[in-house]
Structures are given as structure tokens and as C-alpha cells.
Scaffold this motif. Structure first.
Motif, PDB file in Angstrom:
ATOM      1  N   GLY A  98     -33.137  25.825  45.164  1.00 44.91           N
ATOM      2  CA  GLY A  98     -33.075  25.148  43.878  1.00 44.91           C
ATOM      3  C   GLY A  98     -32.175  23.928  43.962  1.00 44.91           C
ATOM      4  O   GLY A  98     -31.908  23.410  45.046  1.00 44.91           O
ATOM      5  N   THR A  99     -31.700  23.495  42.805  1.00 40.54           N
ATOM      6  CA  THR A  99     -30.901  22.272  42.689  1.00 40.54           C
ATOM      7  C   THR A  99     -29.486  22.592  42.266  1.00 40.54           C
ATOM      8  O   THR A  99     -29.263  23.417  41.361  1.00 40.54           O
ATOM      9  CB  THR A  99     -31.539  21.321  41.652  1.00 40.54           C
ATOM     10  N   VAL A 100     -28.512  21.936  42.897  1.00 43.55           N
ATOM     11  CA  VAL A 100     -27.113  22.101  42.518  1.00 43.55           C
ATOM     12  C   VAL A 100     -26.428  20.739  42.585  1.00 43.55           C
ATOM     13  O   VAL A 100     -26.742  19.909  43.447  1.00 43.55           O
ATOM     14  CB  VAL A 100     -26.391  23.135  43.415  1.00 43.55           C
ATOM     15  N   LEU A 101     -25.507  20.513  41.641  1.00 36.10           N
ATOM     16  CA  LEU A 101     -24.708  19.283  41.626  1.00 36.10           C
ATOM     17  C   LEU A 101     -23.242  19.681  41.739  1.00 36.10           C
ATOM     18  O   LEU A 101     -22.691  20.335  40.849  1.00 36.10           O
ATOM     19  CB  LEU A 101     -24.944  18.506  40.327  1.00 36.10           C
ATOM     20  N   THR A 102     -22.609  19.311  42.856  1.00 43.35           N
ATOM     21  CA  THR A 102     -21.212  19.668  43.096  1.00 43.35           C
ATOM     22  C   THR A 102     -20.341  18.447  42.824  1.00 43.35           C
ATOM     23  O   THR A 102     -20.513  17.404  43.441  1.00 43.35           O
ATOM     24  CB  THR A 102     -21.020  20.174  44.540  1.00 43.35           C
ATOM     25  N   ILE A 103     -19.390  18.601  41.906  1.00 41.74           N
ATOM     26  CA  ILE A 103     -18.619  17.475  41.378  1.00 41.74           C
ATOM     27  C   ILE A 103     -17.162  17.599  41.828  1.00 41.74           C
ATOM     28  O   ILE A 103     -16.487  18.587  41.531  1.00 41.74           O
ATOM     29  CB  ILE A 103     -18.689  17.453  39.834  1.00 41.74           C
TER      30      ILE A 103
ATOM     31  N   GLU B  77     -32.413  31.663  31.276  1.00 35.12           N
ATOM     32  CA  GLU B  77     -33.162  30.824  30.341  1.00 35.12           C
ATOM     33  C   GLU B  77     -32.549  29.432  30.198  1.00 35.12           C
ATOM     34  O   GLU B  77     -33.038  28.624  29.407  1.00 35.12           O
ATOM     35  CB  GLU B  77     -33.200  31.498  28.967  1.00 35.12           C
ATOM     36  N   GLN B  78     -31.506  29.130  30.966  1.00 40.42           N
ATOM     37  CA  GLN B  78     -30.810  27.855  30.835  1.00 40.42           C
ATOM     38  C   GLN B  78     -31.439  26.775  31.714  1.00 40.42           C
ATOM     39  O   GLN B  78     -31.999  27.068  32.770  1.00 40.42           O
ATOM     40  CB  GLN B  78     -29.334  28.019  31.215  1.00 40.42           C
ATOM     41  N   ASP B  79     -31.318  25.524  31.264  1.00 37.67           N
ATOM     42  CA  ASP B  79     -31.717  24.394  32.104  1.00 37.67           C
ATOM     43  C   ASP B  79     -30.587  23.980  33.044  1.00 37.67           C
ATOM     44  O   ASP B  79     -30.839  23.496  34.146  1.00 37.67           O
ATOM     45  CB  ASP B  79     -32.125  23.201  31.231  1.00 37.67           C
ATOM     46  N   VAL B  80     -29.345  24.159  32.584  1.00 42.07           N
ATOM     47  CA  VAL B  80     -28.157  23.845  33.389  1.00 42.07           C
ATOM     48  C   VAL B  80     -27.124  24.938  33.195  1.00 42.07           C
ATOM     49  O   VAL B  80     -26.873  25.370  32.061  1.00 42.07           O
ATOM     50  CB  VAL B  80     -27.530  22.493  32.993  1.00 42.07           C
ATOM     51  N   VAL B  81     -26.518  25.385  34.268  1.00 36.01           N
ATOM     52  CA  VAL B  81     -25.299  26.200  34.216  1.00 36.01           C
ATOM     53  C   VAL B  81     -24.186  25.336  34.788  1.00 36.01           C
ATOM     54  O   VAL B  81     -24.242  24.932  35.951  1.00 36.01           O
ATOM     55  CB  VAL B  81     -25.442  27.508  35.001  1.00 36.01           C
ATOM     56  N   TYR B  82     -23.189  25.040  33.959  1.00 34.99           N
ATOM     57  CA  TYR B  82     -22.114  24.100  34.308  1.00 34.99           C
ATOM     58  C   TYR B  82     -20.811  24.890  34.434  1.00 34.99           C
ATOM     59  O   TYR B  82     -20.301  25.422  33.456  1.00 34.99           O
ATOM     60  CB  TYR B  82     -22.003  23.056  33.200  1.00 34.99           C
ATOM     61  N   VAL B  83     -20.274  24.953  35.648  1.00 37.69           N
ATOM     62  CA  VAL B  83     -19.087  25.771  35.940  1.00 37.69           C
ATOM     63  C   VAL B  83     -17.844  24.900  35.926  1.00 37.69           C
ATOM     64  O   VAL B  83     -17.779  23.883  36.625  1.00 37.69           O
ATOM     65  CB  VAL B  83     -19.252  26.477  37.297  1.00 37.69           C
TER      66      VAL B  83
ATOM     67  N   VAL C   2     -30.634  24.135  36.938  1.00 32.84           N
ATOM     68  CA  VAL C   2     -29.734  23.318  37.745  1.00 32.84           C
ATOM     69  C   VAL C   2     -28.348  23.950  37.708  1.00 32.84           C
ATOM     70  O   VAL C   2     -27.779  24.150  36.629  1.00 32.84           O
ATOM     71  CB  VAL C   2     -29.673  21.869  37.230  1.00 32.84           C
ATOM     72  N   LEU C   3     -27.794  24.273  38.856  1.00 35.72           N
ATOM     73  CA  LEU C   3     -26.438  24.784  38.949  1.00 35.72           C
ATOM     74  C   LEU C   3     -25.497  23.607  39.177  1.00 35.72           C
ATOM     75  O   LEU C   3     -25.783  22.730  39.998  1.00 35.72           O
ATOM     76  CB  LEU C   3     -26.314  25.787  40.091  1.00 35.72           C
ATOM     77  N   ALA C   4     -24.381  23.572  38.462  1.00 33.95           N
ATOM     78  CA  ALA C   4     -23.449  22.454  38.584  1.00 33.95           C
ATOM     79  C   ALA C   4     -22.035  22.963  38.405  1.00 33.95           C
ATOM     80  O   ALA C   4     -21.807  24.040  37.854  1.00 33.95           O
ATOM     81  CB  ALA C   4     -23.765  21.373  37.544  1.00 33.95           C
TER      82      ALA C   4
END
Length: 242
Positions: free
Chosen positions: A6-11, A93-99, A129-131
């Protein structure tokens, strides 16, 4: 765990968590754009900060009018409407999970007790999208640089959805860069990626797609073990429009 599907954005730093970063918010806009939806469903997970109320409030304010927000509070002290502990599969059910940021070690321990890593991996397979920022960057990798124990220390029991190690706040906090280079150089941490404040790394299927930034001069780096220590290579970073 298996590698990320899948997709992940690491900030490394920035976004709504760090409004002091130049043009903070561009990374959050980029994140929302990854969903392809006009009003995506975005769930904030503040486990690393103990679900601090002030952090949750900043998240809700930052995404008000741009997303349908929800909060997952594993400490049971979330706001009204938070995802209940007996309905953790709502993350599917989420479009983004933002940690959010905080203690990487505490985050990993609490998540594992609740079975959240498996749920998040399944959410990613379904298109979520995991972020995450700081600890929320570290958690997806096999290992990371952390201050969860006070002084900076190598942590080697990350979720492993992304290969290698991570270091957020790379040139933004004294000692971050120096210790990370030393640990990779000696093998205390595996090869990995570092990100300055204001920079995010986009991954798909476990492979790096690009680095993007919201602060001019900020960058990401590939760091690997060489013959005489760590080798640091800048990753081209695309500056996001303000």
C-alpha cells in the motif's frame, strides 16, 4: 510483519504538528491529495503522545472543512465521537490514518497489545494511506533513531512494514544526525532514510517513490554502511507549492 502492501507517507517533521516549519501545511495538503477524494476520511492516532488532548485539538482544527476527521484514542481519553476500543476495525474504513509524534517505544507497545499493527496493514492493503510524523514516521520501519528512553538510542523492533531504519528531525535537533550516522556506520542500525523537518518520503509497495518538502533547503537522505562508516546521500526533494 510482512512488507507494506500500500501507500505510506513518512514525515520527518512539519505539517500541522509543527506549524513553525516554513509553509507548514503543504505536506498535509499533499497527503490529502494522495487519497483522490474531495473530503477524505482522516483518522488521527495520538498513541505516542498518550492521546494528548491539545494534540487532538490541533489535528481537528487543521483538517476542519478539508476532511471528515476521527480520532483513535487507545488510552480511552479521546474526545466525543472517538473510535471506541471495541471497534478498532473502523480504521479499515479510513482514507488516511495519520500517526502523531511522541514516544516510538510506547506507541509500539500499546499498539501490539491492541492488535493494531495487523489492522493497519490490512487497511493499507485495502487502500488506506498510512502516514505519520516523528514517532509516526519511525513506527513503520524495522528500526529507528528514538529519544523514547531519554537520550537518543537505536530501536530495532519497529513494525517492519518498510525495510531498514528511519531518523526524523534529521538536522533539526542537536545530535540526531551524528548519532544516526554512527549507528548505521557501526551496524547498530540497518541502512535507512533520514528526513529533515519539513520533508516527507512517499512509499508505495515498500519502495520509495519520491521525497517532498514544505521548507526550502530541507532534504531527505539515504544513509548506508560503508567501508569507513556511514555514507550519506541526499535524496532529491521536490518543493511543494505554498
Amino acid at each position: 510483519m510482512t512488507r507494506l502492501d500500500g501507500t505510506v507517507l513518512t514525515i520527518g517533521g512539519g505539517g500541522f504538528s509543527m506549524p513553525e516549519v516554513a509553509d507548514a501545511g503543504s505536506i498535509d495538503d499533499f497527503l490529502l491529495g494522495l487519497t483522490g477524494r474531495d473530503t477524505p476520511r482522516v483518522c488521527f492516532v495520538g498513541t505516542a503522545s498518550g492521546d494528548a488532548a491539545s494534540y487532538v485539538e490541533r489535528f481537528v482544527a487543521a483538517f476542519d472543512g478539508r476532511a471528515r476527521t476521527s480520532v483513535l484514542a487507545l488510552f480511552g481519553n479521546g474526545p466525543d465521537g472517538a473510535i471506541p476500543l471495541d471497534r478498532l476495525d473502523d480504521v479499515l474504513e479510513q482514507d488516511v490514518v495519520y500517526v502523531g509524534g511522541g514516544s516510538t517505544a510506547n506507541l509500539l507497545a500499546v499498539w501490539r497489545l491492541h492488535g493494531l499493527p495487523e489492522l493497519l496493514a490490512e487497511a493499507a492493503r485495502r487502500g488506506t494511506v498510512l502516514a505519520g510524523i516523528s514517532a509516526g514516521m519511525n513506527c513503520w520501519f524495522e528500526a529507528s533513531s528514538t529519544d523514547s528512553f531519554g537520550p537518543y538510542a537505536p530501536l530495532r523492533d519497529g513494525l517492519g512494514l518498510l525495510r531498514g531504519s528511519a531518523c526524523p528531525h534529521y538536522r533539526g535537533e542537536p545530535g540526531r544526525r551524528e548519532t544516526y550516522l554512527r549507528w548505521v556506520g557501526t551496524g547498530a542500525l540497518p541502512d535507512g532514510y533520514a528526513a529533515d523537518d519539513g520533508v516527507a518520503l512517499l512509499w508505495r509497495g515498500g519502495e520509495l517513490v519520491e521525497a517532498v518538502g514544505e521548507a526550502r533547503g530541507a532534504s531527505a537522505y539515504r544513509v548506508h554502511q560503508g567501508v569507513d562508516g556511514a555514507v550519506e546521500t541526499p535524496v532529491p526533494t521536490r518543493l511543494l507549492a505554498g
